[in-house]
Write a protein that holds these residues in place. Structure first.
Motif, PDB file in Angstrom:
ATOM      1  N   GLY A 130      -8.479   8.336   0.833  1.00  0.00           N
ATOM      2  CA  GLY A 130      -7.848   8.794   1.947  1.00  0.00           C
ATOM      3  C   GLY A 130      -8.004   7.962   3.085  1.00  0.00           C
ATOM      4  O   GLY A 130      -8.341   6.764   3.135  1.00  0.00           O
ATOM      5  N   THR A 131      -7.747   8.484   4.286  1.00  0.00           N
ATOM      6  CA  THR A 131      -7.583   7.470   5.569  1.00  0.00           C
ATOM      7  C   THR A 131      -8.852   7.588   6.018  1.00  0.00           C
ATOM      8  O   THR A 131      -9.979   8.204   5.570  1.00  0.00           O
ATOM      9  CB  THR A 131      -6.647   8.085   6.582  1.00  0.00           C
ATOM     10  OG1 THR A 131      -7.159   9.445   7.052  1.00  0.00           O
ATOM     11  CG2 THR A 131      -5.253   8.254   6.166  1.00  0.00           C
ATOM     12  N   ALA A 132      -9.130   6.577   6.944  1.00  0.00           N
ATOM     13  CA  ALA A 132     -10.338   6.450   7.648  1.00  0.00           C
ATOM     14  C   ALA A 132     -10.911   8.146   8.250  1.00  0.00           C
ATOM     15  O   ALA A 132     -12.044   8.486   8.104  1.00  0.00           O
ATOM     16  CB  ALA A 132     -10.477   5.624   8.816  1.00  0.00           C
ATOM     17  N   LEU A 152      -7.507   4.201   3.302  1.00  0.00           N
ATOM     18  CA  LEU A 152      -6.237   3.881   2.993  1.00  0.00           C
ATOM     19  C   LEU A 152      -5.469   4.103   4.492  1.00  0.00           C
ATOM     20  O   LEU A 152      -4.895   4.744   4.884  1.00  0.00           O
ATOM     21  CB  LEU A 152      -5.420   4.668   1.956  1.00  0.00           C
ATOM     22  CG  LEU A 152      -6.234   4.648   0.552  1.00  0.00           C
ATOM     23  CD1 LEU A 152      -5.459   5.663  -0.374  1.00  0.00           C
ATOM     24  CD2 LEU A 152      -6.186   3.098   0.041  1.00  0.00           C
ATOM     25  N   GLY A 153      -5.743   3.008   5.362  1.00  0.00           N
ATOM     26  CA  GLY A 153      -5.241   3.184   6.695  1.00  0.00           C
ATOM     27  C   GLY A 153      -5.972   3.954   7.390  1.00  0.00           C
ATOM     28  O   GLY A 153      -7.053   4.527   7.051  1.00  0.00           O
ATOM     29  N   SER A 154      -5.407   4.511   8.656  1.00  0.00           N
ATOM     30  CA  SER A 154      -6.004   5.455   9.452  1.00  0.00           C
ATOM     31  C   SER A 154      -4.763   6.221   9.972  1.00  0.00           C
ATOM     32  O   SER A 154      -3.632   6.087   9.603  1.00  0.00           O
ATOM     33  CB  SER A 154      -6.638   4.831  10.723  1.00  0.00           C
ATOM     34  OG  SER A 154      -5.788   4.183  11.284  1.00  0.00           O
ATOM     35  N   ARG A 162       2.226   1.170   2.942  1.00  0.00           N
ATOM     36  CA  ARG A 162       1.892   1.202   1.436  1.00  0.00           C
ATOM     37  C   ARG A 162       0.845   0.509   1.147  1.00  0.00           C
ATOM     38  O   ARG A 162       0.401  -0.380   1.675  1.00  0.00           O
ATOM     39  CB  ARG A 162       3.230   0.651   0.718  1.00  0.00           C
ATOM     40  CG  ARG A 162       3.082   0.505  -1.050  1.00  0.00           C
ATOM     41  CD  ARG A 162       4.313   0.124  -1.356  1.00  0.00           C
ATOM     42  NE  ARG A 162       4.228  -0.114  -2.888  1.00  0.00           N
ATOM     43  CZ  ARG A 162       5.170  -0.150  -3.719  1.00  0.00           C
ATOM     44  NH1 ARG A 162       6.637  -0.121  -3.323  1.00  0.00           N
ATOM     45  NH2 ARG A 162       5.091  -0.578  -5.065  1.00  0.00           N
ATOM     46  N   TYR A 163      -0.052   1.144   0.358  1.00  0.00           N
ATOM     47  CA  TYR A 163      -1.379   0.423  -0.420  1.00  0.00           C
ATOM     48  C   TYR A 163      -1.054   0.793  -2.194  1.00  0.00           C
ATOM     49  O   TYR A 163      -1.092   1.627  -2.536  1.00  0.00           O
ATOM     50  CB  TYR A 163      -2.356   1.370   0.160  1.00  0.00           C
ATOM     51  CG  TYR A 163      -2.390   1.601   1.629  1.00  0.00           C
ATOM     52  CD1 TYR A 163      -3.078   0.665   2.398  1.00  0.00           C
ATOM     53  CD2 TYR A 163      -1.701   2.659   2.180  1.00  0.00           C
ATOM     54  CE1 TYR A 163      -2.773   0.792   3.938  1.00  0.00           C
ATOM     55  CE2 TYR A 163      -1.451   2.805   3.523  1.00  0.00           C
ATOM     56  CZ  TYR A 163      -2.208   1.950   4.227  1.00  0.00           C
ATOM     57  OH  TYR A 163      -2.175   2.142   5.535  1.00  0.00           O
ATOM     58  N   ALA A 175      -0.121   4.336  -2.753  1.00  0.00           N
ATOM     59  CA  ALA A 175      -0.119   5.302  -1.745  1.00  0.00           C
ATOM     60  C   ALA A 175       0.799   4.967  -0.663  1.00  0.00           C
ATOM     61  O   ALA A 175       0.969   3.919  -0.322  1.00  0.00           O
ATOM     62  CB  ALA A 175      -1.627   5.275  -1.204  1.00  0.00           C
ATOM     63  N   VAL A 176       1.772   5.960  -0.254  1.00  0.00           N
ATOM     64  CA  VAL A 176       2.570   5.546   0.849  1.00  0.00           C
ATOM     65  C   VAL A 176       2.379   6.563   2.142  1.00  0.00           C
ATOM     66  O   VAL A 176       2.071   7.921   1.743  1.00  0.00           O
ATOM     67  CB  VAL A 176       4.084   5.869   0.443  1.00  0.00           C
ATOM     68  CG1 VAL A 176       4.877   5.745   1.553  1.00  0.00           C
ATOM     69  CG2 VAL A 176       4.331   4.831  -0.562  1.00  0.00           C
TER      70      VAL A 176
END
Length: 356
Positions: A130-132, A152-154, A162-163, A175-176
């Motif tokens: 998930g995100t931070a 996956l980003g924040s 995109r990841y 993941a988008v």
């Protein structure tokens, strides 16, 4: 939440009836849980391994699913709905943790998607994605931060980011970053959609009265932050599954996300949120935009059940408007409607043969 007497009272209730930590499941627990969620014929009775030639998705409320894809078990969101009701969804966080998922994927951090993420991750030994902010919230739900969370980003990441990564051999994930459901101005003309305004399903609060423990657990998590919204696509050599737990107004506020979704492989199965804030103004226009971009063979609704009866209704209320929206899509997908509560923890509802 503001520090007022009501908030202090809820906080005190939550502390008094706090949900205890979950125990690490035994092999027997895992075999039993997997047989219940994925079907006895799909699970080895000695090892708990799930057969690798199928994709099995089992719904346990709101947007939460247990998935066995090519033999790999993982969760999509991590909340067993309770608090406004108790027992409406026939499982518990302990049983979900007993599935021993390899990973847990969080779409966004609101309580109705991630309120059990920390305890289930910790007890099961899964890796959380998930995100931070999702990672931080999940860790705040436990007494220990001793679990792996992949960021996956924040919440400040841009829509369309995109990841790409591998979950297991032969199982890739994309993941988008997209956006949460939100109300926009009413659209008229050929693209206009009928408003969807079902009456709240309050009768289920009487049929499934809540317990103090469940009400307290809900009170503890009501303020959990969104932390950003992620859509996930899972791909094997022969099967593509896409899932998201919110459908935002991409046509109006983030068309770049639709551009990114169109670059993904077409989905064999698309599991997407249909309930959202814009249903009161623009019906199911937003969910339809995701379906059109992802081009699935089969569409499965989520986040359309009576998870919070004061503001929600049973899934049957969404069947007719959803059928109407899918009919507007040329060569549109087959609809696999899920209806609560009968389709909770029902492994036969969504089972697909890989390569079939």
């Amino acid at each position: 939440m503001p520090n007022n007497p009501i908030t202090r009272g809820l906080s005190g209730l939550a502390e008094r009836f706090a949900t205890p930590g979950l125990s690490r499941p035994t092999l027997a627990d895992t075999i039993a849980a997997r047989q219940r969620f994925f079907g006895g014929e799909a699970v080895d009775p000695d090892t708990g391994a799930v057969r690798a030639d199928q994709a099995i998705l089992t719904w346990f409320g709101c947007a939460s699913f247990a998935v066995a894809l090519g033999g790999t078990v993982f969760l999509l969101d991590a909340w067993v709905p309770r608090g406004a009701t108790s027992g409406y969804v026939p499982t518990t966080p302990a049983e979900v943790a007993a599935l021993r998922p390899a990973a847990i994927f969080i779409g966004h951090g609101h309580f109705d998607h991630a309120a059990d993420a920390g305890p289930i991750t910790q007890a099961s030994g899964a890796v959380l994605y998930g995100t931070a902010e999702h990672c931080a919230t999940a860790r705040s739900q436990t007494n220990s931060a001793e679990f792996e969370c992949v960021e996956l980003g924040s919440e400040s990441s841009k829509p369309g980011d995109r990841y790409d990564f591998e979950l297991a051999e032969g199982l890739s994930v994309t993941a988008v970053r997209h956006i949460h459901s939100a109300r926009t101005a009413r659209h008229e003309g050929p693209d206009a959609c009928a408003r969807v305004i079902p009456a709240p399903g309050v009768r289920d609060m009487l049929r499934y009265p809540t317990t103090l423990t469940d009400a307290a657990q809900l009170a503890r998590r009501l303020g959990d932050r969104e932390g950003g919204v992620l859509l996930y696509q899972f791909r094997t050599e022969s099967f593509t599954l896409t899932w998201h737990d919110s459908s935002g107004p991409l046509l109006d506020n983030a068309p770049e996300v639709l551009e990114e979704l169109r670059t993904l492989p077409a989905s064999d199965v698309h599991v997407g949120a249909v309930q959202g804030y814009n249903q009161f103004t623009n019906g199911l226009r937003d969910p339809r935009s995701y379906i059109e971009a992802l081009r699935p063979k089969v569409f499965v609704p989520n986040h359309h059940d009576n998870w919070f009866p004061l503001i929600t209704a049973r899934g049957e209320a969404f069947r007719t408007p959803l059928e109407a929206e899918l009919a507007r899509i040329p060569d549109g997908p087959e609809l696999r409607m899920l209806l609560d509560p009968d389709d909770y923890v029902a492994p036969g509802r969504l089972a697909f043969k890989l390569g079939g």
